[in-house]
Structures are given as C-alpha cells and as structure tokens.
Design an enzyme around this catalytic site. Sequence first.
Site, PDB file in Angstrom:
ATOM      1  N   ASP A 177     -23.527 -43.295 -74.410  1.00 38.37           N
ATOM      2  CA  ASP A 177     -22.321 -44.414 -73.528  1.00 38.37           C
ATOM      3  C   ASP A 177     -22.785 -45.183 -74.933  1.00 38.37           C
ATOM      4  O   ASP A 177     -21.798 -46.676 -74.185  1.00 38.37           O
ATOM      5  CB  ASP A 177     -24.149 -45.103 -72.747  1.00 38.37           C
ATOM      6  CG  ASP A 177     -24.477 -43.778 -72.064  1.00 38.37           C
ATOM      7  OD1 ASP A 177     -23.991 -43.239 -71.565  1.00 38.37           O
ATOM      8  OD2 ASP A 177     -25.840 -44.576 -71.215  1.00 38.37           O
ATOM      9  N   LYS A 182     -24.063 -51.282 -67.327  1.00 38.79           N
ATOM     10  CA  LYS A 182     -23.055 -50.590 -65.959  1.00 38.79           C
ATOM     11  C   LYS A 182     -24.117 -49.273 -65.316  1.00 38.79           C
ATOM     12  O   LYS A 182     -25.946 -49.116 -65.353  1.00 38.79           O
ATOM     13  CB  LYS A 182     -22.593 -49.220 -67.367  1.00 38.79           C
ATOM     14  CG  LYS A 182     -23.921 -47.865 -68.236  1.00 38.79           C
ATOM     15  CD  LYS A 182     -24.390 -46.851 -67.193  1.00 38.79           C
ATOM     16  CE  LYS A 182     -25.256 -46.002 -68.256  1.00 38.79           C
ATOM     17  NZ  LYS A 182     -25.960 -44.780 -67.405  1.00 38.79           N
TER      18      LYS A 182
END
Length: 290
Positions: free
Chosen positions: A138, A14
Amino acid sequence: MALRSIIDVAAPAKLNLFLHVVGRRTDGYHLLQSVMVLIDWADVLHVERRDDGRLARHDLGPALPADDLCLRAARALRAASGTSLGADISIEKRVPWGAGMGGGSSDAASTLLALNRLWGLGWPLEKLLPLGLALGADVPFFLRGRNAAVEGIGERITPIEAAPRTFAVVKPADGIETRAVFTSPLVGRSQEAAIVEGFTARQFDDSGREYGRNDLQRAAEALSSDVAAVSSWLEERYGNSRMTGSGSAVFARTSLESTGLPDELPAGWTGRICRSLAAHPLLGWADEPA
C-alpha cells in the site's frame, strides 16, 4: 538544502471501496484489483532532522513492533541515498492498528516524503516508489497521493476522480493480521478484470449498492466474529457495509451531511464519520524543490 530541521506531516488512512482477488503469482503473492480512497482519519508525524546519523522512534507502544515501518522506511532511504543524516520520529497515532486502513503504510510513506525534504535529497517520486513497494503493497498508493485504482500487488496505480463521499468507519476491538487473512482457504476469487472501466461504468447498480465486494471479508469474519458484528451494526443503521482491506474495520456510505455516528458504539469498538480527500496533504512534495 533542507526545508527546516523539524516538520509535522499528516498520514491519512484509506478505504478500499472494493477489493477483488483475481489471481496469484508463482511466489505466492495474491493479485488484487481495488479502488482506494484517502480519508481524513489520519496520524500526525513529528520528524526532526539529526546531524549524528541516528534514527529513532520515541513513542513505541505495545501495539507497535520495535522495528516498525517508519524506521524501516527511514533506514531504506538513508541507505539508498548515502546521507549521513538521521532523524527523530514521533507519531500521534490516531488510525487504529490492524484495521485494514493502511495506517502503517501511510506512516511509512509520509516518513519517506518528510525525510526526502528534511535531508535535502530532492528525490523525485519515481525514485521513492521502489523503496515504498519494498516496504509494503500500500505504500506506493500513499506516495502517489491520489485516489486510485490499484492492481497487481499494489504497484500498478491509476489515479481516478472520485466524488466527495462521507463514510461511517468502525473498527472492533480485535485487529487482524494481514498474513492470516491471505493464507485462509476462505479467500474469495473474482472474475472482474477491468476495474477502472468497470468501476466508472458500474459504480452503483440500480439499487444503490456499491460496486463489487471485498473478497477477503469472509476469511476475516472467520478469524474474528467481531467483523461480522460491526458489519451488521452498520447495515442496521445505514443499509450498507463493507470491510476495508484485510480488516478488521468496516465502513458504510452515509450522507454527505453526516457529522457523527447515530448511536454509541459497543465497548472496545472505535469509529467516526470520515470524509474522503481529493488528494494527500503531501501531494507534490517529491516533485518540488526542498
């Protein structure tokens, strides 16, 4: 009933388009606001079900701890579910370590999703999310599998529709320990509080620059001068740059048609052109029957 005994799954990285530090909890955790997008730089996990209950990684290298997030994820799911099954896990590691790209968290999320299927548990996503958050801030983002605005310590996730984008992503030789960045006195502090509305309304200003900033970048640059060097390298070639996460990787927006970096990277650096993903390759796995 399990899908099959062996499975290969992707674990995409990401980028944080921006990352604002907006407060701190009494337990010391920083409160963040960010927009995170999935990209096509991904690890590949090979997961095989074992009937003897053993859990093992077979590709541990010098950059990975002996008790890495994948094994921790597998142990947490096995303990919570009470299954007697185990797994062999191997990873084709492509996403660089210590880059702020969420590689380890993504591997853990894909491990949970893969084992949920291979072990025939059939757990819904909402049941996996607490396990993910306990592993890392995350992990829930990767479990949900959508580009999203993320708040708090990573537990408040609002999916967003993000237009397709292309990025030049470069990581210097140095990796940065997340804890060292967050404990630095140079961590910035933002006042913006409504990131979803703010992002959609002010995604770009009149000069075309990206909205917001990364409040961790100054601290990361103090820990590694290479972060600033990569940022300058990208600025010279693309006119923009921003560190992702807690670093040390830095990215630049580029044209959708870009296919390769314009110049050879300095020794020790690694990078590539990345495309944003509309969704995680495993989206829906926790909501479908095994």
